[in-house]
Enzyme design. Sequence first.
Site, PDB file in Angstrom:
ATOM      1  N   ASP A 101       0.810  -1.231   0.000  1.00  0.00           N
ATOM      2  CA  ASP A 101       0.000   0.000   0.000  1.00  0.00           C
ATOM      3  C   ASP A 101       0.832   1.265   0.000  1.00  0.00           C
ATOM      4  O   ASP A 101       0.345   2.325   0.376  1.00  0.00           O
ATOM      5  CB  ASP A 101      -0.991  -0.008   1.168  1.00  0.00           C
ATOM      6  CG  ASP A 101      -0.391   0.546   2.445  1.00  0.00           C
ATOM      7  OD1 ASP A 101       0.820   0.344   2.658  1.00  0.00           O
ATOM      8  OD2 ASP A 101      -1.130   1.195   3.195  1.00  0.00           O
ATOM      9  N   GLU A 102       2.091   1.185  -0.416  1.00  0.00           N
ATOM     10  CA  GLU A 102       2.924   2.389  -0.387  1.00  0.00           C
ATOM     11  C   GLU A 102       3.893   2.446  -1.555  1.00  0.00           C
ATOM     12  O   GLU A 102       4.352   1.412  -2.043  1.00  0.00           O
ATOM     13  CB  GLU A 102       3.689   2.491   0.929  1.00  0.00           C
ATOM     14  CG  GLU A 102       4.539   1.281   1.200  1.00  0.00           C
ATOM     15  CD  GLU A 102       5.386   1.415   2.453  1.00  0.00           C
ATOM     16  OE1 GLU A 102       6.038   2.468   2.642  1.00  0.00           O
ATOM     17  OE2 GLU A 102       5.419   0.448   3.222  1.00  0.00           O
TER      18      GLU A 102
HETATM   19  P1  TTP Z   1       0.284   0.150   6.845  1.00  0.00           P
HETATM   20  O1  TTP Z   1       0.386   1.161   5.759  1.00  0.00           O
HETATM   21  O2  TTP Z   1       1.363   0.121   7.876  1.00  0.00           O
HETATM   22  O3  TTP Z   1      -1.085   0.338   7.649  1.00  0.00           O
HETATM   23  P2  TTP Z   1      -2.522   0.760   7.133  1.00  0.00           P
HETATM   24  O4  TTP Z   1      -2.516   1.118   5.688  1.00  0.00           O
HETATM   25  O5  TTP Z   1      -3.492  -0.303   7.522  1.00  0.00           O
HETATM   26  O6  TTP Z   1      -2.850   2.022   8.023  1.00  0.00           O
HETATM   27  P3  TTP Z   1      -2.259   3.505   7.890  1.00  0.00           P
HETATM   28  O7  TTP Z   1      -3.436   4.386   7.585  1.00  0.00           O
HETATM   29  O8  TTP Z   1      -1.672   3.811   9.238  1.00  0.00           O
HETATM   30  O9  TTP Z   1      -1.236   3.479   6.800  1.00  0.00           O
HETATM   31  O10 TTP Z   1       0.193  -1.300   6.227  1.00  0.00           O
HETATM   32  C1  TTP Z   1      -0.502  -1.561   5.016  1.00  0.00           C
HETATM   33  C2  TTP Z   1      -1.230  -2.887   5.092  1.00  0.00           C
HETATM   34  O11 TTP Z   1      -0.297  -3.928   5.373  1.00  0.00           O
HETATM   35  C3  TTP Z   1      -2.261  -2.949   6.195  1.00  0.00           C
HETATM   36  O12 TTP Z   1      -3.535  -2.462   5.772  1.00  0.00           O
HETATM   37  C4  TTP Z   1      -2.277  -4.404   6.557  1.00  0.00           C
HETATM   38  C5  TTP Z   1      -0.889  -4.900   6.239  1.00  0.00           C
HETATM   39  N1  TTP Z   1      -0.111  -5.063   7.483  1.00  0.00           N
HETATM   40  C6  TTP Z   1      -0.080  -6.311   8.092  1.00  0.00           C
HETATM   41  O13 TTP Z   1      -0.645  -7.282   7.575  1.00  0.00           O
HETATM   42  N2  TTP Z   1       0.605  -6.451   9.266  1.00  0.00           N
HETATM   43  C7  TTP Z   1       1.253  -5.401   9.885  1.00  0.00           C
HETATM   44  O14 TTP Z   1       1.847  -5.559  10.974  1.00  0.00           O
HETATM   45  C8  TTP Z   1       1.207  -4.108   9.248  1.00  0.00           C
HETATM   46  C9  TTP Z   1       1.894  -2.920   9.884  1.00  0.00           C
HETATM   47  C10 TTP Z   1       0.515  -3.995   8.058  1.00  0.00           C
HETATM   48 MG    MG Z   2      -1.051   2.402   4.898  1.00  0.00          MG
END
Ligand code: TTP
Ligand code: MG
Length: 360
Positions: free
Chosen positions: A117-118
């Site tokens: 997601d980044e």
């Molecule tokens: P992140 O970008 O860290 O989290 P997020 O998108 O859910 O929330 P934020 O708005 O804070 O960015 O991680 C992206 C995806 O990766 C998240 O939706 C689920 C997965 N993930 C896991 O499966 N385990 C983990 O420990 C983390 C940090 C993320």
């Molecule tokens: Mg995220």
Amino acid sequence: MHSMRIVAHIDMDAFYAAVEERDTPRFRGLPLAVGADPEGGKGRGVVSTANYKAREYGIHSAMPISTAWRLSEAARRQGKPPVVFLSVDMKKYAEVSQRVMAIILGLAPVVEEAGIDEAYADLSFAGSYEQAAEVCLAIKKEILSRERLTASVGIGPNKLIAKIASNEKKPDGLTVVREEEAEAFLEPLPVRKIPGIGPKTEAELVRLGIRLVRDLKRLSRDALQDRFGKRGAEFYDMIRGRDDTAIQESYEPKSIGEEETFEQDTLDTIFIGDRLKELNRNVIQRLAAEGFTQFRTVVVKVRYADFETHTRAHTLPQPADSVAALEFEAWKLLLPFLDRRENPKRKPIRLIGVRIEKLQ
Ligand code: TTP
Ligand code: MG
């Protein structure tokens, strides 16, 4: 004159949970946690992510699902809505991820996919921070209109600053940190915000009375290096906003993996074989969903009841593409952990995982 470097970091908000909310209208406005089955509080896996409503209950990624369940029950007793627990639909998230990456690539041609997601995008072509912000607003708008999802964006002189900035105004944020602002931007932040400073390093710094980036600047480069080795010298530059790591365009997701924590620790060969089969099927499904057809390396992971964890990898001479091939290799790597070869004390197994790498 050398042209100014401008980098953006784009990170989807509460990604898995946001996709689920989007696709199921009755979940909207409710607290949501995506991850292992809570099984009425007895579940043994973890939370993958929680939406912002569930985060208000204290639920977050990597938290034991049983803890999340407890927090949900506590909220329920206070008359608040209980958390909706959902299982992970990796195939769906991988497909959304691909479409989001395509949107970013359409507006900023040099992109590094840093995770599901980044992404980092090189926005130097925009020529100014104002123009770079316009490009990012267009990316956000496109993601919202085509995918009905929000992203948060950070813009800075390098990947480090962009990454920290994207996290500043979540959800749906846009944070611009110019080169001349970078040092001041970092100073009031907790040291944990610096990539590479995890809970252990943080605890060590707290013992030295250091909590903020500002405090950490009291240590000389040599002092940091003495205490933390090569990483220490890197911290010295990072806390001053310096980072020259390149955007790595030629993206290959390093790997696709799945793992499962069992209900009960076990050495039951048939049961473990069945679970491995299921993991393999999911991995191969994701391989296709992420636009690949073949893999060359197979990695298995085993965690015993006492949390001792091992991995074993094998790289094939030729790329493979089938579940059957994965099955064969993964089972060969895993079997020794079920008998005395790798497991002389016959310790029961808590978790197994399988991963494929060198994708093509
Ligand atoms: P992140 O970008 O860290 O989290 P997020 O998108 O859910 O929330 P934020 O708005 O804070 O960015 O991680 C992206 C995806 O990766 C998240 O939706 C689920 C997965 N993930 C896991 O499966 N385990 C983990 O420990 C983390 C940090 C993320
Ligand atoms: Mg995220």
